[in-house]
Each structure stands twice: as C-alpha cells, then as structure tokens.
Design a protein around this motif. Structure first.
Motif, PDB file in Angstrom:
ATOM      1  N   GLY A   1       0.857  -1.180   0.000  1.00  0.00           N
ATOM      2  CA  GLY A   1       0.000   0.000   0.000  1.00  0.00           C
ATOM      3  C   GLY A   1       0.899   1.238   0.000  1.00  0.00           C
ATOM      4  N   CYS A   2       0.595   2.183  -0.882  1.00  0.00           N
ATOM      5  CA  CYS A   2       1.470   3.351  -1.045  1.00  0.00           C
ATOM      6  C   CYS A   2       1.553   4.203   0.220  1.00  0.00           C
ATOM      7  CB  CYS A   2       0.978   4.200  -2.208  1.00  0.00           C
ATOM      8  SG  CYS A   2       0.998   3.305  -3.760  1.00  0.00           S
ATOM      9  N   PHE A   3       0.453   4.280   0.941  1.00  0.00           N
ATOM     10  CA  PHE A   3       0.424   5.124   2.132  1.00  0.00           C
ATOM     11  C   PHE A   3       1.292   4.535   3.242  1.00  0.00           C
ATOM     12  CE2 PHE A   3      -1.566   6.339   6.202  1.00  0.00           C
ATOM     13  CZ  PHE A   3      -1.430   7.712   6.112  1.00  0.00           C
TER      14      PHE A   3
ATOM     15  N   ARG B   1       4.994   4.069   2.159  1.00  0.00           N
ATOM     16  CA  ARG B   1       5.636   5.307   1.697  1.00  0.00           C
ATOM     17  C   ARG B   1       6.220   5.204   0.299  1.00  0.00           C
ATOM     18  NH1 ARG B   1       2.588   8.059   3.807  1.00  0.00           N
ATOM     19  NH2 ARG B   1       3.752   9.962   3.648  1.00  0.00           N
ATOM     20  N   HIS B   2       5.352   5.029  -0.663  1.00  0.00           N
ATOM     21  CA  HIS B   2       5.791   5.027  -2.049  1.00  0.00           C
ATOM     22  C   HIS B   2       6.282   6.424  -2.400  1.00  0.00           C
ATOM     23  CE1 HIS B   2       4.713   4.155  -6.512  1.00  0.00           C
ATOM     24  NE2 HIS B   2       6.000   4.045  -6.277  1.00  0.00           N
ATOM     25  N   GLU B   3       7.575   6.515  -2.717  1.00  0.00           N
ATOM     26  CA  GLU B   3       8.180   7.831  -2.926  1.00  0.00           C
ATOM     27  C   GLU B   3       7.580   8.574  -4.110  1.00  0.00           C
ATOM     28  OE1 GLU B   3      12.420   7.140  -2.053  1.00  0.00           O
ATOM     29  OE2 GLU B   3      12.666   9.166  -2.882  1.00  0.00           O
ATOM     30  N   GLY B   4       7.217   9.809  -3.879  1.00  0.00           N
ATOM     31  CA  GLY B   4       6.693  10.643  -4.949  1.00  0.00           C
ATOM     32  C   GLY B   4       5.265  10.305  -5.359  1.00  0.00           C
ATOM     33  N   CYS B   5       4.622   9.409  -4.619  1.00  0.00           N
ATOM     34  CA  CYS B   5       3.273   8.964  -4.984  1.00  0.00           C
ATOM     35  C   CYS B   5       2.222   9.820  -4.272  1.00  0.00           C
ATOM     36  CB  CYS B   5       3.107   7.507  -4.601  1.00  0.00           C
ATOM     37  SG  CYS B   5       1.475   6.863  -4.929  1.00  0.00           S
ATOM     38  N   ARG B   6       1.157  10.147  -4.999  1.00  0.00           N
ATOM     39  CA  ARG B   6       0.132  10.999  -4.405  1.00  0.00           C
ATOM     40  C   ARG B   6      -0.626  10.279  -3.280  1.00  0.00           C
ATOM     41  NH1 ARG B   6      -4.768   9.254  -6.495  1.00  0.00           N
ATOM     42  NH2 ARG B   6      -4.319   7.737  -8.107  1.00  0.00           N
TER      43      ARG B   6
ATOM     44  N   VAL C   1       5.156  -4.539  -5.826  1.00  0.00           N
ATOM     45  CA  VAL C   1       4.076  -4.023  -6.656  1.00  0.00           C
ATOM     46  C   VAL C   1       3.328  -3.004  -5.816  1.00  0.00           C
ATOM     47  CG1 VAL C   1       1.921  -4.568  -7.845  1.00  0.00           C
ATOM     48  CG2 VAL C   1       3.846  -6.132  -8.008  1.00  0.00           C
ATOM     49  N   TRP C   2       3.271  -1.778  -6.323  1.00  0.00           N
ATOM     50  CA  TRP C   2       2.620  -0.715  -5.563  1.00  0.00           C
ATOM     51  C   TRP C   2       1.126  -0.647  -5.868  1.00  0.00           C
ATOM     52  CZ3 TRP C   2       5.044   1.392  -1.597  1.00  0.00           C
ATOM     53  CH2 TRP C   2       6.443   1.374  -1.593  1.00  0.00           C
ATOM     54  N   GLU C   3       0.404  -0.280  -4.835  1.00  0.00           N
ATOM     55  CA  GLU C   3      -1.051  -0.142  -4.921  1.00  0.00           C
ATOM     56  C   GLU C   3      -1.484   0.756  -6.090  1.00  0.00           C
ATOM     57  OE1 GLU C   3      -2.183   2.008  -1.490  1.00  0.00           O
ATOM     58  OE2 GLU C   3      -4.309   2.101  -2.003  1.00  0.00           O
ATOM     59  N   CYS C   4      -0.772   1.874  -6.287  1.00  0.00           N
ATOM     60  CA  CYS C   4      -1.171   2.807  -7.347  1.00  0.00           C
ATOM     61  C   CYS C   4      -0.996   2.186  -8.733  1.00  0.00           C
ATOM     62  CB  CYS C   4      -0.403   4.120  -7.230  1.00  0.00           C
ATOM     63  SG  CYS C   4       1.382   3.958  -7.387  1.00  0.00           S
ATOM     64  N   ALA C   5       0.009   1.321  -8.866  1.00  0.00           N
ATOM     65  CA  ALA C   5       0.248   0.667 -10.151  1.00  0.00           C
ATOM     66  C   ALA C   5      -0.827  -0.380 -10.425  1.00  0.00           C
ATOM     67  CB  ALA C   5       1.625   0.013 -10.163  1.00  0.00           C
TER      68      ALA C   5
END
Ligand SMILES: [Zn+2]
Length: 143
Positions: free
Chosen positions: A65-67, A70-75, A115-119
């Motif tokens: 999960g990006c939150f 801490r997926h860098e640069g991800c909204r 694998v990131w959530e946003c992807a």
C-alpha cells in the motif's frame, strides 16, 4: 445509536473494509494465473511472509500500500495533517522494516519485487511485472 446503513449496505461496507488490503493482491494473483505462473502465498518460512512467492523464478513479490509503505513521490503517500510526528515515526519504522525484509530475502538468494497499490489501480503493474519476470528469459533466449 442509529444505524445509518441498512443491513445489506452494512455488510457490503464491512466486506469492503475487510477486503481492503487483499484486493490489490488479487489483481496480481489473477495476472500470474493468466500467465501460467505458479506461485505460493504468504510462505511463513521466508522473511516478511511475502505476499506472493514464485519458486521457479526465485522471486518474491510484496504488494505494498502506497500510504503505509511510503511510495516515494506517490500521491497516495501523503502526510496526514495532524499528529505529524507520530505518523512520521510510524512511517520510518515501516520503511526500516521493509528494507530489512528485502535485504534478508536477497541474502537468501531471492529476487524481491514490489508491486505498488497505485500501479494496480492504474493497471501499469502488469507491464512492470512482465518486464521483471520475462526479461531474464528473453535475454537467455537471445544468447
Ligand atoms: Zn504509489
């Protein structure tokens, strides 16, 4: 207390909450199925119990999960406006944990993919996975 949801609506909402972190993983699993890749889930004998393990590719996949991760640069990895210090402490310990787990897996000879959530949300994970999992094969074939 008044129940603002009907029973039906409530169970729908609850199942959405329960399934919140398993849904992205499902997208990855069905992609793997589609490509005839064999995998195991949450192998407890590997560091961090990776979400997905591909023994033949000697690859572990973490669906993050990006939150929280801490997926860098991800909204999606925004910083909450209150309790900033508490959040930052929590985030940096999550991060340190992720780094530790990844290097443990690598030390044991596993390739680590994230694998990131946003992807998953925008569907770009598929191309990334394809690139990571099949590139090696293609290179071998061209030799
Ligand atoms: Zn992201």
């Amino acid at each position: 207390m008044t129940d603002i949801f009907s029973a039906e609506k409530r169970s729908e909402v609850m199942s959405r909450i329960r399934g919140a972190d398993t849904r992205p993983e499902k997208a990855v699993r069905s992609w793997l199925h589609h490509h005839w890749l064999r995998f195991r889930l949450h192998r407890p004998d590997l560091p961090g119990r990776p979400d997905i393990v591909l023994p033949r590719h000697r690859t572990v996949i973490f669906v993050h999960g990006c939150f929280w991760h801490r997926h860098e640069g991800c909204r999606l990895a925004y910083l909450p406006k209150s309790n900033v210090e508490t959040w930052q402490r929590k985030f940096s310990s999550n991060r340190a944990r992720d780094v530790g787990i990844a290097s443990e897996c690598a030390r044991l000879g596993w390739r680590v993919l994230v694998v990131w959530e946003c992807a998953i949300r925008d569907g770009t994970f598929a191309a990334d996975l394809k690139e990571s999992l099949f590139r090696e094969k293609a290179e071998e074939g061209s030799r």
